[in-house]
Design an enzyme around this catalytic site. Sequence first.
Site, short mmCIF file in Angstrom:
data_model
loop_
_atom_site.label_atom_id
_atom_site.label_comp_id
_atom_site.label_asym_id
_atom_site.label_seq_id
_atom_site.Cartn_x
_atom_site.Cartn_y
_atom_site.Cartn_z
N GLU A 110 33.42 29.68 32.87
CA GLU A 110 33.28 30.91 32.08
C GLU A 110 33.61 30.58 30.63
OE1 GLU A 110 35.65 34.27 33.10
OE2 GLU A 110 35.08 34.26 35.22
N GLU A 119 29.90 44.94 30.97
CA GLU A 119 30.43 45.68 32.12
C GLU A 119 31.08 46.95 31.60
OE1 GLU A 119 31.93 42.71 35.35
OE2 GLU A 119 32.47 41.87 33.40
N LYS A 149 34.17 48.41 33.38
CA LYS A 149 35.26 47.50 33.74
C LYS A 149 36.58 48.01 33.18
CE LYS A 149 36.34 42.54 33.78
NZ LYS A 149 35.86 41.20 33.37
N GLU A 153 36.99 43.79 27.31
CA GLU A 153 36.46 43.33 28.59
C GLU A 153 35.11 43.96 28.91
OE1 GLU A 153 37.55 41.06 30.63
OE2 GLU A 153 39.46 40.61 29.65
#
Length: 290
Positions: free
Chosen positions: A210, A260, A263, A269
């Site tokens: 990642e 996202e 999230k 995030e």
Amino acid sequence: MRIYEPDQFTLQALNNTSIELALDVPNEVIPTLAGDPAAATAWVQTNVISYTPSVQFRYIVVGNEVMPTDPISQSVLPAMHNIQNALAQSPAAAAANVKVSTTIRVDLLGTTYPPSAGAFADSATAYVVPIVQFLAANGAPLLANVYPYFAYIGSSGQVALDYAIFGTGGRVVVHDGVLGYQNLFHAMVDSVYAALEKAGAPNLQVVVSETGWPSAGNDGATPENAAAYYLGLTNGTVTSGTPKRPGQPVETYLFAMFDENQKPGAASEQHFGLFTPDKQPKYPLVKFTN
């Protein structure tokens, strides 16, 4: 590409695409697969063998960012063994080429600066060294999530933004013996390599499972900075190798494909995607090519 659970619709969509896949064993499943070899065999049969060879599995990733203090930490290596054995016993010839690994956070290193001083923290050694030995014995890489963004925002101003987003213009920022570092990504990867050397695995490959930069939600998280990061990353950084491993490309997975927007956690995030939730590209000037 990498997916974090064996989603059947995604696996079906990957049939005959030639896209190599890193497939995670979700953290919550690990204790079951560690304690029951038959359960591991069934998991492999359902999620790997039944799709082989139409889906090209590259790695089975047993756990994402498990820390030594996590209750499941003692189950990771036994689960890796059971998954490895299940693949080895499969009649599917393609299964023999699938490598079993796990993903760590760079936080497992107690020292990262300078890169040559990289070493696993004493509190992590009992957890990570047996895993490293397993990987070395089976010719599998160690997967590591590498985020210069989090190092930048957590540095209290000690890490310059241009060093974190490949903006130094070729200027060496960190001198480490005979090696010079122009960007934080290379420095972080080489600190993991240094830690592996100290753990007795100098030839183990590091795969960046990642990395990314958010476009909103926190300090330094802007579309301009994110675009600069991705452009710098894909413009020869990973293919040229690192100062410690020149000419050895760094296999790298960009996190993530989509924002996202639901999230939980820090606002940033929700903004790590290369695309918005409605599939619009966020960085049209960055060309993601093979």
